[in-house]
Design a protein around this motif. Structure first.
Motif, short mmCIF file in Angstrom:
data_model
loop_
_atom_site.label_atom_id
_atom_site.label_comp_id
_atom_site.label_asym_id
_atom_site.label_seq_id
_atom_site.Cartn_x
_atom_site.Cartn_y
_atom_site.Cartn_z
N ARG A 10 0.85 -1.20 0.00
CA ARG A 10 0.00 0.00 0.00
C ARG A 10 0.88 1.26 0.00
O ARG A 10 0.59 2.23 -0.67
CB ARG A 10 -0.91 -0.01 1.22
CG ARG A 10 -1.71 1.25 1.41
CD ARG A 10 -2.68 1.14 2.56
NE ARG A 10 -3.50 -0.04 2.48
CZ ARG A 10 -4.49 -0.23 1.61
NH1 ARG A 10 -4.77 0.71 0.74
NH2 ARG A 10 -5.20 -1.33 1.60
N LYS A 11 1.98 1.24 0.77
CA LYS A 11 2.89 2.39 0.82
C LYS A 11 3.58 2.57 -0.53
O LYS A 11 3.75 3.69 -1.01
CB LYS A 11 3.93 2.18 1.92
CG LYS A 11 4.87 3.37 2.09
CD LYS A 11 5.84 3.16 3.23
CE LYS A 11 5.13 3.56 4.49
NZ LYS A 11 6.02 3.74 5.63
N LYS A 14 1.15 4.16 -2.87
CA LYS A 14 1.04 5.59 -2.61
C LYS A 14 2.23 6.33 -3.21
O LYS A 14 2.07 7.40 -3.82
CB LYS A 14 0.95 5.84 -1.11
CG LYS A 14 0.71 7.28 -0.75
CD LYS A 14 0.49 7.46 0.74
CE LYS A 14 0.22 8.92 1.07
NZ LYS A 14 -0.03 9.11 2.49
N GLY A 17 1.78 6.76 -6.90
CA GLY A 17 0.84 7.85 -7.17
C GLY A 17 1.47 9.21 -7.01
O GLY A 17 1.27 10.11 -7.84
N ILE A 18 2.25 9.39 -5.95
CA ILE A 18 2.91 10.68 -5.71
C ILE A 18 3.91 10.99 -6.83
O ILE A 18 3.94 12.11 -7.35
CB ILE A 18 3.62 10.67 -4.33
CG1 ILE A 18 2.57 10.67 -3.21
CG2 ILE A 18 4.57 11.86 -4.19
CD1 ILE A 18 3.15 10.38 -1.83
N GLN A 72 -9.64 -2.07 -0.09
CA GLN A 72 -8.58 -1.32 0.56
C GLN A 72 -7.64 -2.21 1.37
O GLN A 72 -6.50 -1.84 1.64
CB GLN A 72 -9.16 -0.22 1.44
CG GLN A 72 -9.85 0.88 0.67
CD GLN A 72 -8.92 1.61 -0.27
OE1 GLN A 72 -7.74 1.83 0.01
NE2 GLN A 72 -9.43 1.98 -1.42
N ALA A 82 -2.46 0.86 -8.74
CA ALA A 82 -1.61 2.05 -8.76
C ALA A 82 -0.65 2.00 -9.96
O ALA A 82 -0.43 3.02 -10.63
CB ALA A 82 -0.82 2.17 -7.46
#
Length: 89
Positions: A10-11, A14, A17-18, A72, A82
């Motif tokens: 999950r990290k 993220k 995405g960033i 999630q 992602a």
């Protein structure tokens, strides 16, 4: 070395995405995601949904809420999405 990498998927999702939002063109990993992520929470939510269906309990809102929690909680799926949705190559 087998097992889970110290960062949860999950990290990593993220981070993708960033980086994508920041305009990065390429994201590459020098690691293999060989073992599936733990799915205990997903399995538990699936059991809750099954039990609610057996008991004929559940509004559409509740089912959508549980489905969202299940998604999630599925770190492999979150990472996969992602990567697919990223603007990077």
């Amino acid at each position: 070395m087998s097992g889970q990498w110290p960062w949860p998927r999950r990290k990593i999702a993220k981070l993708i995405g960033i980086l994508s939002d920041a305009g990065v063109h390429v994201v590459a990993f020098d690691i293999g995601f060989l073992d599936p992520a733990a799915r205990e929470v997903v399995a538990a939510l699936e059991k809750v949904e099954e039990r609610l269906a057996q008991m004929e309990i559940g509004s559409d809102d509740l089912i959508r809420f549980l489905d969202d929690l299940e998604y999630q909680s599925d770190n492999d799926q979150v990472l996969s999405d992602a990567m697919r949705e990223s603007k990077t190559k």
